[in-house]
Design an enzyme around this catalytic site. Structure first.
Site, PDB file in Angstrom:
ATOM      1  N   ASP A  17      29.331   0.271 -27.425  1.00 13.93           N
ATOM      2  CA  ASP A  17      30.157  -0.691 -26.693  1.00 13.93           C
ATOM      3  C   ASP A  17      29.629  -0.846 -25.269  1.00 13.93           C
ATOM      4  O   ASP A  17      28.953   0.043 -24.743  1.00 13.93           O
ATOM      5  CB  ASP A  17      31.612  -0.201 -26.608  1.00 13.93           C
ATOM      6  CG  ASP A  17      32.260  -0.114 -27.976  1.00 13.93           C
ATOM      7  OD1 ASP A  17      31.774  -0.781 -28.906  1.00 13.93           O
ATOM      8  OD2 ASP A  17      33.254   0.628 -28.095  1.00 13.93           O
TER       9      ASP A  17
HETATM   10  N1  URA Z   1      32.676   4.236 -31.246  1.00 18.55           N
HETATM   11  C1  URA Z   1      33.235   3.439 -30.311  1.00 18.55           C
HETATM   12  O1  URA Z   1      34.443   3.241 -30.296  1.00 18.55           O
HETATM   13  N2  URA Z   1      32.435   2.889 -29.393  1.00 18.55           N
HETATM   14  C2  URA Z   1      31.099   3.096 -29.345  1.00 18.55           C
HETATM   15  O2  URA Z   1      30.412   2.571 -28.464  1.00 18.55           O
HETATM   16  C3  URA Z   1      30.531   3.929 -30.332  1.00 18.55           C
HETATM   17  C4  URA Z   1      31.353   4.479 -31.275  1.00 18.55           C
END
Ligand code: URA
Length: 239
Positions: free
Chosen positions: A106
């Site tokens: 993310d």
């Molecule tokens: N899980 C998430 O919620 N975000 C990420 O960036 C990776 C795994």
């Protein structure tokens, strides 16, 4: 046998721009198998031929393998109309190989991102069948208990009805704000945040620290990257 134009090989290996290497070739600075080669369009066998430029042996590589400590506020893609991408942090030499991030973190997640142009490896690591571990360090707004550990161990029912595979929750500290190491083998959208959300808590910081056999190099500051060592590449390819 794999044949490529001499100027393309030299430029791709970072000797100079296509224009610069053409001039070097014309000036007689390049030998192929011991003979001066003045034609830039000469086709060399990238696996067999010995190319020397200005006294230095040029070794052709098809693939590059990088690990980055992804910083916050950048997206894990190669191009985006609005956001800054992690690929913008690469220097020209590495960008020349047209690498891409293997899987997504993310925008606000930090940590280990493998960046490569080896499509087969990427496919392999992302395949749900391969069940590659992804380990994260998480700060969680809420008090973690052994019950949560057990719930993770059974897999978590997400808000959209999907039941995740069993996952590991290792509590590092528990309090009004807790920290934990979370290991999952899938890569669903926002998976860690949604799993923690299903327990009624919120992730306020997330950093990936491992992907399969590859560990985040702790000496990399957010935004820094380096090539993988031969040992790291071997571990990834031999899994
Ligand atoms: N899980 C998430 O919620 N975000 C990420 O960036 C990776 C795994």
């Amino acid at each position: 046998m794999r044949k490529e134009r001499l100027d393309k090989v030299l430029a791709n290996m970072g000797v100079g721009t296509r224009k610069e290497v053409k001039e070097m070739v014309k000036a007689g600075m390049v030998t192929v198998n011991g003979k001066v080669m003045k034609a830039s369009d000469f086709k060399v066998d990238v696996e067999e031929d010995e190319i020397i430029c200005g006294g230095k042996r040029i070794r052709y590589r098809e693939f590059i393998y990088l690990q980055m400590n992804k910083p916050k506020d950048m997206v894990s893609s190669t191009d985006d109309p609005r956001e800054s991408t992690v690929v913008e942090l690469l220097d020209d030499f590495h960008r020349n190989f047209r690498p891409f991030p293997v899987g997504r973190l993310d925008k606000d997640t930090e940590g280990l991102l493998l960046i490569t142009n080896d499509g087969k490896l990427a496919h392999d690591l992302l395949s749900p069948k391969k069940k590659v571990d992804k380990a994260y360090l998480a700060r969680i707004e809420g008090r973690l208990t052994e019950e949560h550990v057990e719930e993770f161990g059974r897999g978590i029912l997400l808000e959209d009805g999907y039941h995740t595979l069993p996952a590991e929750l290792r509590i590092i500290s528990s309090g009004p704000v807790s920290t934990a190491e979370i290991t999952i083998q899938e890569g669903k959208y926002h998976q860690v945040k949604r799993m923690v959300g299903a327990l009624g808590m919120r992730v306020s910081y997330l950093k990936r620290i491992r992907m399969g056999p590859l560990h985040l190099d702790q000496s990399l500051e957010p935004g820094q990257y380096r090539e993988l060592t031969e040992e790291e590449i071997r571990l990834l390819l031999d899994r």
